[in-house]
Design an enzyme around this catalytic site. Structure first.
Site, PDB file in Angstrom:
ATOM      1  N   GLU A 182      -1.842  -2.312  -8.209  1.00  0.00           N
ATOM      2  CA  GLU A 182      -3.064  -2.691  -7.484  1.00  0.00           C
ATOM      3  C   GLU A 182      -3.605  -1.424  -6.865  1.00  0.00           C
ATOM      4  OE1 GLU A 182      -3.583  -2.774  -3.886  1.00  0.00           O
ATOM      5  OE2 GLU A 182      -1.669  -1.762  -3.566  1.00  0.00           O
ATOM      6  N   HIS A 237      -4.932  -5.437  -1.848  1.00  0.00           N
ATOM      7  CA  HIS A 237      -5.643  -5.292  -0.575  1.00  0.00           C
ATOM      8  C   HIS A 237      -6.642  -6.431  -0.415  1.00  0.00           C
ATOM      9  CE1 HIS A 237      -3.791  -1.356  -0.791  1.00  0.00           C
ATOM     10  NE2 HIS A 237      -4.164  -1.117   0.439  1.00  0.00           N
ATOM     11  N   SER A 275       0.844  -1.185   0.000  1.00  0.00           N
ATOM     12  CA  SER A 275       0.000   0.000   0.000  1.00  0.00           C
ATOM     13  C   SER A 275       0.889   1.248   0.000  1.00  0.00           C
ATOM     14  CB  SER A 275      -0.966  -0.030   1.192  1.00  0.00           C
ATOM     15  OG  SER A 275      -2.028   0.880   0.996  1.00  0.00           O
TER      16      SER A 275
END
Length: 359
Positions: A256, A326, A152
């Site tokens: 992502e 995630h 992330s």
């Protein structure tokens, strides 16, 4: 749901010797299916971890909302067989960050400088790593190469360290992620045993004749080899125009995201395209875009239409829906290491160990 809140929902010794991957040491490799992998720049491998090693948990981005999140992260790594230290400001709070920029950068610098620490684990992501990039001691980190794990917002930290030091780091679960059997085995395989793993989506526990979920889509077929870079699309795009953005030419780009409306995914990919960063990539693998919804307005493109718009004209092997991002079962992928992407088989294979193993 944004990257910070997503983590909450999941609550359900010595410096390494510098080595290049075998492929890089041999002078690189050529791409396949019409692609090239020029300028590989394969990264420097950290030492493999073993039971009894010491990991230090740091919070380089957002503040931890509940101190139990840190304790759960600590206990998870103790269950994996490690000694766990906590960074000085892991419970800190400065606005929505886990400390001031200087404090968070100091925690990262100290973790790499400390000879008693074998790996650096991010407790969570969120936002804030970009702010500490100018404060990191890259010369010291280069001299004390060790495992770094996170994802992330940790995307900016991993790619900056690859650009500035050449080190390989690991895009995978944060300390406070869902550490069950899948994640534990990934950690052992990639970071402890140095296996050349292959990422492929597994079939969910469904009583159906074929996969109903966790599916992939091939945008452009073929195979390509190159160094893996990237991570979270939003965070990577925020590095555009900075000295911390990796050169994508000849690279395998992984992306992502989470909690972004589809028009924002369109915007981020447009920025990468207009900046010329998609020109010359060897291949692309897009993981999960978790809770990436159309949003309001008069209508929307689908995610697949957005991917087709930006990726199809490139003509390089590309597939989407890969099992990272995630999600609970998040594959561990080494940023800066050489991989082979097979867009037809929807797999990504590590070419050689991503860690320096000692027999």
């Amino acid at each position: 749901m944004d990257r910070r809140s997503f983590i909450k929902t999941l609550a359900a010794g010595a410096a390494a010797t510098t080595v290049l991957s075998p492929l890089a040491a041999a002078g690189g490799i050529s791409g396949m299916a019409g692609t090239t992998a020029s300028g590989l720049g394969a990264g420097r491998l950290p030492r493999a971890l073993k039971a009894g090693d010491t990991v230090r948990m740091v919070a380089p981005a957002s503040a931890v909302e509940d101190r139990h999140h840190v304790l759960i992260a600590k206990e998870s790594f103790e269950a994996l067989g490690f000694k766990v230290q906590l960074g000085e400001h892991v419970f800190g709070r400065h606005g929505y960050l886990s400390g001031t920029d200087a404090e968070r950068a100091a925690d990262v610098n100290k973790a790499f400088a400390d000879d008693s620490v074998d790996a650096v684990i991010a407790v969570r992501g969120g936002w804030g790593c970009n702010r500490i990039l100018p404060l990191l001691d890259y010369d010291m980190i280069r001299a004390n190469n060790k495992v770094l794990l996170g994802y992330s917002d940790i995307t900016s930290l991993m790619n900056a360290l690859y650009v500035k030091t050449g080190m390989v780091s690991f895009h995978g679960p944060n300390g406070f992620s869902y550490w069950a059997d899948f994640q534990a085995q990934q950690f052992r395989d990639v970071i402890m045993d140095g296996k050349s793993t292959t990422m492929r989506n597994y079939k969910e526990k469904e009583e159906t004749l074929t996969m109903m979920s966790n599916r992939t889509t091939t945008v452009n077929g073929g195979k390509a080899q190159g160094v893996l870079v990237g991570g979270n699309l939003t965070v990577l795009t925020s590095l555009c125009g900075t000295p911390y953005f990796p050169d994508l030419k000849g690279k395998i780009l992984m992306l992502e995201d989470v909690g972004e409306n589809i028009y924002r995914i369109d915007r981020f990919l447009s920025q990468l395209q207009l900046a010329g960063h998609l020109d010359g990539v060897a291949g692309i693998v897009f993981g999960h875009c978790t809770e990436c919804d159309p949003g309001g307005g008069f209508g929307s493109f689908t995610l697949h239409e957005i991917f087709e718009h930006y990726f199809k004209p490139l003509g390089v092997p590309t597939y989407t829906g890969a099992q990272f991002g995630h999600i609970r079962d998040n594959h561990i992928l080494p940023v800066g290491h050489v991989v082979e992407l097979d867009a037809d088989a929807a797999t990504l294979t590590l070419l050689g160990s991503a860690v320096q193993t000692v027999s």
